[in-house]
Design an enzyme around this catalytic site. Structure first.
Site, short mmCIF file in Angstrom:
data_model
loop_
_atom_site.label_atom_id
_atom_site.label_comp_id
_atom_site.label_asym_id
_atom_site.label_seq_id
_atom_site.Cartn_x
_atom_site.Cartn_y
_atom_site.Cartn_z
N GLY A 1 0.84 -1.19 0.00
CA GLY A 1 0.00 0.00 0.00
C GLY A 1 0.87 1.24 0.00
N GLN B 1 3.20 10.01 1.64
CA GLN B 1 4.51 9.35 1.57
C GLN B 1 5.31 9.84 0.36
OE1 GLN B 1 2.55 5.28 2.17
NE2 GLN B 1 4.55 4.95 3.09
N CYS C 1 6.60 -0.52 7.01
CA CYS C 1 6.13 0.62 6.22
C CYS C 1 7.27 1.09 5.33
CB CYS C 1 5.70 1.73 7.17
SG CYS C 1 5.21 3.25 6.34
N LEU C 2 6.93 1.44 4.09
CA LEU C 2 7.96 1.92 3.16
C LEU C 2 8.59 3.21 3.67
CD1 LEU C 2 6.08 1.22 -0.18
CD2 LEU C 2 8.06 -0.01 0.70
N HIS D 1 -3.76 1.26 8.08
CA HIS D 1 -2.39 1.78 8.04
C HIS D 1 -2.29 2.96 7.06
CE1 HIS D 1 2.16 0.98 7.89
NE2 HIS D 1 1.96 1.80 6.88
N GLU D 2 -2.90 2.80 5.86
CA GLU D 2 -2.82 3.87 4.86
C GLU D 2 -3.62 5.09 5.29
OE1 GLU D 2 -0.52 3.65 2.88
OE2 GLU D 2 -0.25 1.49 3.01
N HIS E 1 -1.78 7.25 7.50
CA HIS E 1 -0.84 8.15 6.82
C HIS E 1 -1.52 9.49 6.49
CE1 HIS E 1 2.87 5.93 6.25
NE2 HIS E 1 2.25 4.88 5.75
ZN LIG Z 1 3.11 3.02 5.61
#
Ligand SMILES: [Zn+2]
Length: 180
Positions: free
Chosen positions: A46, A51, A93-94, A135-136, A139
């Protein structure tokens, strides 16, 4: 259009709530395309616009490893309207390099949002998909999964990142195995 750079903690852009999208226009469609391309290239399950340093409420999620694209979710202005149960998942997480931790979230969620075709949709999700959506959406609130772990663990991670930055370790090279 194409691949964009994914910001990583402690980037300031990751800490601020994103604005609701007012018009689903060409710019938003381009952003969605870039999010999808960047998510698959990373690879991640995701990705959310903040981000990429874009403070708009747009997320993409695809938890299907085997048939990428088949269950791709692209959501504009997503909102969790129902949440129930509890699940603990080891999240990465990225934007949080080289780190995973167990996070407790709702096991099932009902998320509403808008498609790129300006249709309102509702998605019922459970387990990993529910985790990924929560999670997204976090963000979009300027929240990372490390904001949901203990202060002690978060401080330890923060100090590790500080040390990497001080030592000039390239953070892009550090990726968790599975990232949302
Ligand atoms: Zn993330």
């Amino acid at each position: 259009m194409g691949l964009r750079k994914i910001l990583t903690y402690p980037a300031d852009e990751l800490k601020h709530p994103a604005q609701p999208v007012k018009n689903i226009d060409g710019t938003i469609n381009e952003l969605v395309t870039d999010l999808v391309d960047t998510m698959y290239a990373a690879p991640g399950l995701g990705l959310a616009a903040p981000q990429l340093g874009i403070a708009e409420r747009v997320i993409v999620v695809d938890i299907d490893d085997e048939e990428k694209g088949k269950h791709l979710i692209k959501l504009i202005n997503p909102v969790i309207v129902e949440a129930e149960g509890k699940i603990v998942w080891e999240e990465g997480c990225l934007s949080v390099v080289d780190y995973t931790a167990e996070v407790s979230r709702a096991k099932r969620v009902l998320v509403k949002g808008w498609t790129t075709d300006e249709q309102e949709i509702a998605i019922e999700a459970e387990d990993l998909l529910a985790v990924a959506l929560q999670h997204e959406i976090d963000h979009l609130e300027g929240k990372l999964f490390i904001d949901r772990i203990s202060r002690l663990k978060r401080d330890l991670y923060r100090r590790r990142v500080k040390k990497w930055l001080r030592d000039g370790v390239p953070l892009e090279a550090k990726k968790p195995a599975v990232s949302i």
